[in-house]
Enzyme design. Sequence first.
Site, PDB file in Angstrom:
ATOM      1  CG  ASP A  70     -14.929  29.283  36.405  1.00  0.00           C
ATOM      2  OD1 ASP A  70     -15.687  29.146  35.571  1.00  0.00           O
ATOM      3  OD2 ASP A  70     -13.558  29.591  36.288  1.00  0.00           O
ATOM      4  CE1 TYR A  81      -6.719  26.643  31.419  1.00  0.00           C
ATOM      5  CE2 TYR A  81      -8.700  27.715  30.722  1.00  0.00           C
ATOM      6  CZ  TYR A  81      -7.444  27.695  30.437  1.00  0.00           C
ATOM      7  OH  TYR A  81      -6.832  28.151  29.536  1.00  0.00           O
TER       8      TYR A  81
HETATM    9 CU   LIG Z   1      -6.085  29.847  30.177  1.00  0.00          CU
END
Ligand SMILES: [Cu+2]
Length: 786
Positions: free
Chosen positions: A413, A501
């Site tokens: 990320d 997320y």
């Molecule tokens: Cu997950």
Amino acid sequence: MPPFNRQSKLWPLVAFVMTVMAACLLIALIAVSSEETAAPVRTCGVGKVAKNHKSGGVTEDIEPAHPGPFHDLTSRELKSLRLFLESDPEINATKLSDQSLGSKALVESYVSAIDLYVPPKIDVLEHLDLDQPQPPREALVILFRGDKSPPVVEERVCGPLPDVVSCRMLKSDKRRNPVEFSVRPFNMLEFGALIEYLLHGAVEDKLGFLLRDSFGISYANCQNKPCLDFFTSPVATSLLGDIRQRRLWVWAHYPVEFYLLHPVDFALLAVLDEADPATFRVDKVWYAGKLYGSMGELVAGYNSSSIPKIKREMPKGGEGVFSSIHRRGENPSASPQRPPTLVEPDGKRYSLSSRQVHYLGWQFNLRMSSLSGPQLFDVRFRGDRIAYEISLQEIVVTYSAYNPMHQVTDVADSAGYLGMMARSLVPGADCPESSTFISSTVAGQLVKGPVRFPNAWCLFEHTSGLPLRRHMGYRFVHGSFYGGMLDSHLTLRTILVVGNYDYVIDFSFHQNGVMDVRVSSTGFLMVSPFNPVESPYGYRIQEHILGNLHHHLFHFKVDMDVGGSTKNRYSTLDIHKDKALLTTVRSAFDSFFNYLSMMMMMIIIVIIISQLELGGMSKQLLQENKNNERTMAWARHQLVVTTHKEDERTSSSPYAMFDSENPVVDFSQFSDDNDSLVDKDLVFWLSMGLYHVPRTEDLPLTATTGTKLSFSLAPFNYFPECPSMASSDATRMDLINSKEPKEGVMVERYYGKQKDTCALPVPTYESQVKENPDAALESSKFLGLL
Ligand SMILES: [Cu+2]
């Protein structure tokens, strides 16, 4: 009866009535005047603000004229640096006003990211501990040099701030510079070019009819309705066998909240090897569960009806769709009431000034690295430094699937510049309303000047509701008494939103000298279109989607300087049935702490002693040294200990998403020299992980319950007793007369017998958002930075 007499008889009555009225008026007057003079009820958390707490507990937004060694770059510094980068003939950065998405985007010199370049530790310690002058402040600049041949990414260190005189190329034994252009982080310039040249160009031209036939929608020409959305999965260079290649799987999704839960069974493999977007092309295409060698091959099969076809309608969006996060369902509360809230009856017990926090014996500096997210420096308890640095290094998610898009999805990320993803925490939802909100200031390619995100952090004191310690002695013979206190502690929080997320990262400081670092995951799942062949890789969680099994991994750096010393030892306490063996770990190779096998061991950092407790064990399942695994070598062990080196500042890099063919930062090299760890300046590299098997209850959002991972730093034989014994939060109870228990019980609250009240603060968030909507959601300005 003469009138006079009548009047004389009425006088007593009139006098009585007048007296009563006068009395009433007097009472009313007294009541009114006492209302005017009575002290108003104090607002909770306001009034007795801790010393140096300049913000009043709402926001901390003051940029110092002379920032310290750890302070994030200020607006002034960012502006003057930008001017230097644009005027320097060697760098010749594209002027902000000239920037555009699309055709020119990638062939010029672009400032991709700017971050503080923290001075060398030795210089900072001399400044902090030996009163030497503060080392010069410098910035790390990542430049996309599309103007060079071949195009490259350059990392430069620019300084001194604020009046920059030079930008030298960053030199390091452990990372190359310049870096191949093909492994550069994601950026909006590239996405803009991808849309213009491929999705709106070649793909619409060749496949627009097929997409409309199959899914009722395409990437372009949508007649004032939203078009297909897209998401990208990078293909790591180790899978391509050539670090010069850049490939992205571009998946199609319906434009419905939330789009990632509405994939359609179509994706294309984009070839983006060159800087010039005119060379972008489509290689392979995925449609209806099958892979095709080209768009032409798919069209031929489709037109001749020799291949499987799909016919789907665009799902209805709105509040009713399964993937929306509007409230729905029967409310378990017949009459809605507000949830519990936090109050600080005597004001804040912490202070914050120039990004330095003080709280009941604790002291630390916070900063948000644009590249890698939250960092703490010079963490002290009771005046003694415990850690020089505690920082997030990387977040990785690896997926498994049948389809080629998810199969290659190993997301590192930091390619999205983690620190730029911390924005807009919401009082009363993400953090208690009593929090102090702290801004971050960042700069990037697509914004004119530095951008301030007002609520990048929140800082709050709270109680978990759990006692920190307690004992109730019931029995006369041993003495009847009670002593205990709630675990009130300070938490510094940020939330990084990385695509789908949301990672909640907490640093908590307890009154017994223990510090916790905790990561909780929430947000939307990334799913695949359902196909029975996907069943080994997850569960069908909705009619059209399968939730793929995946693994979340987090890496932290903890540079321990226990007791302010840079000479530490690392020992393990091996716990057996009948004894505990303390072993000093002598070398880096011996420090590898592996999953599951050593559950019963404790890790102790000796000299003046501290303990490290590890949580969140999960073994990395990728094959070692193969494919993407090479770029996340840190995940091979739960703990690796090395000696501090300026060349080993970070365990990962923004290039990790793509660079596995030849990682720019190869963490496995950090321990190659097998350093002696005895009486050295030790750095602890910690990985935590969590397997995620998606289930229907992850819809619409994954909840933080059950997804928390943490590690703690605790004193170990450091203090003669529990430091919280000094806290006035405690309660003690004794018998008034131990010889005559029936005389009753005495309750001692060490903070005193305060009976005053305070009123809940009036919520101000709605009015703040009204004043500046962009502070919460991008509504009038585009704040994309990548
Ligand atoms: Cu997950």
